[in-house]
Design an enzyme around this catalytic site. Structure first.
Site, PDB file in Angstrom:
ATOM      1  N   GLY A  95      38.340  31.972  35.529  1.00 36.39           N
ATOM      2  CA  GLY A  95      38.851  32.953  36.484  1.00 36.39           C
ATOM      3  C   GLY A  95      40.327  33.251  36.337  1.00 36.39           C
ATOM      4  O   GLY A  95      40.812  34.273  36.836  1.00 36.39           O
ATOM      5  N   LYS A 104      43.205  43.183  52.264  1.00 36.61           N
ATOM      6  CA  LYS A 104      42.755  44.186  51.284  1.00 36.61           C
ATOM      7  C   LYS A 104      42.012  45.361  51.933  1.00 36.61           C
ATOM      8  O   LYS A 104      42.096  46.487  51.441  1.00 36.61           O
ATOM      9  CB  LYS A 104      41.868  43.536  50.215  1.00 36.61           C
ATOM     10  CG  LYS A 104      42.634  42.570  49.314  1.00 36.61           C
ATOM     11  CD  LYS A 104      41.745  42.000  48.229  1.00 36.61           C
ATOM     12  CE  LYS A 104      42.486  40.972  47.398  1.00 36.61           C
ATOM     13  NZ  LYS A 104      41.689  40.473  46.265  1.00 36.61           N
ATOM     14  N   GLY A 126      26.381  36.093  44.018  1.00 34.59           N
ATOM     15  CA  GLY A 126      27.252  36.393  45.162  1.00 34.59           C
ATOM     16  C   GLY A 126      27.301  37.886  45.427  1.00 34.59           C
ATOM     17  O   GLY A 126      27.094  38.700  44.511  1.00 34.59           O
ATOM     18  N   ILE A 183      34.838  33.362  38.605  1.00 38.04           N
ATOM     19  CA  ILE A 183      36.098  33.976  39.043  1.00 38.04           C
ATOM     20  C   ILE A 183      36.977  32.946  39.749  1.00 38.04           C
ATOM     21  O   ILE A 183      38.133  33.204  40.035  1.00 38.04           O
ATOM     22  CB  ILE A 183      35.881  35.226  39.915  1.00 38.04           C
ATOM     23  CG1 ILE A 183      35.236  34.867  41.230  1.00 38.04           C
ATOM     24  CG2 ILE A 183      35.072  36.276  39.177  1.00 38.04           C
ATOM     25  CD1 ILE A 183      35.509  35.947  42.274  1.00 38.04           C
ATOM     26  N   ASP A 219      40.865  44.169  40.266  1.00 39.79           N
ATOM     27  CA  ASP A 219      40.202  42.890  39.967  1.00 39.79           C
ATOM     28  C   ASP A 219      39.118  43.045  38.892  1.00 39.79           C
ATOM     29  O   ASP A 219      39.037  42.248  37.952  1.00 39.79           O
ATOM     30  CB  ASP A 219      39.583  42.292  41.235  1.00 39.79           C
ATOM     31  CG  ASP A 219      40.638  41.679  42.143  1.00 39.79           C
ATOM     32  OD1 ASP A 219      41.706  41.289  41.640  1.00 39.79           O
ATOM     33  OD2 ASP A 219      40.386  41.594  43.359  1.00 39.79           O
ATOM     34  N   SER A 222      50.955  35.688  42.358  1.00 36.81           N
ATOM     35  CA  SER A 222      51.483  36.910  41.738  1.00 36.81           C
ATOM     36  C   SER A 222      52.975  36.814  41.403  1.00 36.81           C
ATOM     37  O   SER A 222      53.391  37.318  40.345  1.00 36.81           O
ATOM     38  CB  SER A 222      51.271  38.114  42.652  1.00 36.81           C
ATOM     39  OG  SER A 222      49.912  38.335  42.839  1.00 36.81           O
ATOM     40  N   ALA A 234      34.375  39.971  46.275  1.00 37.31           N
ATOM     41  CA  ALA A 234      34.669  39.836  44.842  1.00 37.31           C
ATOM     42  C   ALA A 234      33.600  40.529  44.001  1.00 37.31           C
ATOM     43  O   ALA A 234      33.921  41.234  43.032  1.00 37.31           O
ATOM     44  CB  ALA A 234      34.777  38.362  44.474  1.00 37.31           C
TER      45      ALA A 234
HETATM   46  P1  ATR Z   1      34.849  37.022  48.597  1.00 41.78           P
HETATM   47  O1  ATR Z   1      35.583  38.170  49.199  1.00 41.78           O
HETATM   48  O2  ATR Z   1      35.735  36.008  47.914  1.00 41.78           O
HETATM   49  O3  ATR Z   1      33.714  37.435  47.717  1.00 41.78           O
HETATM   50  P2  ATR Z   1      33.099  36.482  50.828  1.00 41.78           P
HETATM   51  O4  ATR Z   1      33.011  37.933  51.109  1.00 41.78           O
HETATM   52  O5  ATR Z   1      33.270  35.545  51.958  1.00 41.78           O
HETATM   53  O6  ATR Z   1      34.297  36.177  49.848  1.00 41.78           O
HETATM   54  O7  ATR Z   1      31.822  36.049  49.944  1.00 41.78           O
HETATM   55  C1  ATR Z   1      31.566  34.737  49.599  1.00 41.78           C
HETATM   56  C2  ATR Z   1      30.337  34.684  48.689  1.00 41.78           C
HETATM   57  O8  ATR Z   1      30.029  33.297  48.446  1.00 41.78           O
HETATM   58  C3  ATR Z   1      29.088  35.293  49.321  1.00 41.78           C
HETATM   59  O9  ATR Z   1      28.269  35.829  48.303  1.00 41.78           O
HETATM   60  C4  ATR Z   1      28.433  34.062  49.972  1.00 41.78           C
HETATM   61  O10 ATR Z   1      27.057  34.177  50.200  1.00 41.78           O
HETATM   62  P3  ATR Z   1      26.504  34.763  51.611  1.00 41.78           P
HETATM   63  O11 ATR Z   1      26.697  36.246  51.545  1.00 41.78           O
HETATM   64  O12 ATR Z   1      25.087  34.353  51.661  1.00 41.78           O
HETATM   65  O13 ATR Z   1      27.354  34.099  52.685  1.00 41.78           O
HETATM   66  C5  ATR Z   1      28.701  33.027  48.895  1.00 41.78           C
HETATM   67  N1  ATR Z   1      28.598  31.658  49.417  1.00 41.78           N
HETATM   68  C6  ATR Z   1      29.515  30.996  50.162  1.00 41.78           C
HETATM   69  N2  ATR Z   1      29.058  29.746  50.455  1.00 41.78           N
HETATM   70  C7  ATR Z   1      27.822  29.640  49.874  1.00 41.78           C
HETATM   71  C8  ATR Z   1      26.834  28.595  49.780  1.00 41.78           C
HETATM   72  N3  ATR Z   1      27.035  27.387  50.373  1.00 41.78           N
HETATM   73  N4  ATR Z   1      25.703  28.846  49.081  1.00 41.78           N
HETATM   74  C9  ATR Z   1      25.490  30.040  48.484  1.00 41.78           C
HETATM   75  N5  ATR Z   1      26.383  31.065  48.523  1.00 41.78           N
HETATM   76  C10 ATR Z   1      27.531  30.861  49.205  1.00 41.78           C
END
Ligand code: ATR
Length: 286
Positions: free
Chosen positions: A248, A70, A131, A225, A106, A21, A135
């Site tokens: 992103g 956040k 996901g 993103i 965002d 930022s 985010a």
């Molecule tokens: P953010 O705030 O950046 O969205 P987060 O809340 O930790 O971070 O979310 C990470 C996302 O990436 C989630 O949707 C997670 O899936 P899960 O809810 O099943 O954990 C996804 N993610 C992270 N590693 C993954 C992997 N190896 N395969 C599939 N999805 C993954």
């Protein structure tokens, strides 16, 4: 008269050294020739509320909030925008008549970047979100408000997708929001006009997002993103298949606009020069 030189803002995080930022707001302050400063501060978890409350006394008009603060900022604010409430997280704060306001810009940043890049895009888009983390939570309401006809969420852990969709339906009962099984994601993308990766997969140091885009419609827009690297394997696959892509970095640049306008009183523009400034920094650290 207001003391123009006293306008300051900053980003808080823990750690905060990586935050980009300051590059964005510093660029705008300089190119617009405005007095003011944009700084960064490392704030320990649990100390966010005290820190934010003390901003005006310390000469700050407001702040950006980054990981992991956040949610703590969300709990601290006196007033929230609808999209911040839906996101459950705040990334931008400012003061109005002594009260602390919180927004989550965002999703707005994503939609602004999308509209700037593809002004002719189909507005009533069917959106597929990969996901269901923080985010994804920030994106859904702004997407619905930008005209999306439906939003489908698919996530490795399905209950998390279900919970997210339930929350979003509560926020917008009229919106068409549903889930799809993670195993069926390749089939789900055949319906989509816009596919967005909101998982951390593909980020530097993480495994790639494994998905076959072979079934996507030719006019589908594929967005990520993640912005380090600028072109993830997911976006590279989309480009190789002739699909339109959206990276992103644009979202990062556009999400900064409302904060700057609140603090410094001028609406800045996301220009190729600003983007080049950030790309140079990303490439320097690659
Ligand atoms: P953010 O705030 O950046 O969205 P987060 O809340 O930790 O971070 O979310 C990470 C996302 O990436 C989630 O949707 C997670 O899936 P899960 O809810 O099943 O954990 C996804 N993610 C992270 N590693 C993954 C992997 N190896 N395969 C599939 N999805 C993954």
């Amino acid at each position: 008269m207001k003391d123009e030189a006293a306008k300051k803002a900053l980003v808080i995080g823990f750690p905060v050294a990586h935050a980009r930022s300051p590059l964005i707001h510093g660029f705008w302050l300089e190119t617009l020739g405005l007095p003011g400063a944009y700084e960064r501060a490392e704030v320990k978890p649990g100390e966010v509320s005290t820190f934010l409350r003390a901003l005006p006394a310390n000469g700050y008009a407001g702040a950006n909030i980054t990981v992991p603060h956040k949610e703590e900022a969300f709990r601290t604010c006196d007033y929230l925008t609808d999209r911040a409430r839906a996101a459950g997280a705040v990334n931008t704060v400012w003061f109005e008549n002594g009260a602390l306001w919180g927004d989550n810009t965002d999703g707005l940043g994503f939609v602004s970047h999308l509209n700037q890049t593809y002004p002719d895009r189909k507005k009533a888009a069917k959106v597929l979100i990969l996901g269901a983390g923080g985010a994804a939570r920030g994106l859904i309401l702004p997407l619905v408000e930008s005209g999306a006809s439906s939003v489908t969420v698919t996530n490795r852990s399905h209950p998390r997708a279900e919970a997210l969709v339930q929350d979003m339906k509560t926020a917008r009962p009229d919106a068409i929001i549903s889930t799809a099984a993670w195993e069926d994601r390749a089939a789900a993308l055949a319906q989509a006009d816009l596919i967005i990766n909101t998982t951390s997969l593909g980020m530097k140091g993480q495994p790639p997002l494994e998905i076959d885009l072979g079934g996507a419609k030719p006019d589908t827009i594929v967005a990520d993103i993640v912005y380090v690297p600028l072109e993830t394997a997911f976006l590279a696959q989309a480009r190789a298949r002739g699909l339109r892509t959206l990276d992103g970095l644009g979202m990062l640049l556009h999400q900064a606009v409302p904060g700057f306008e609140h603090w410094f009183g001028t609406k800045p523009e996301v220009t190729p020069a600003l983007r080049a400034h950030l790309v140079a920094d990303i490439e320097k650290k690659a």
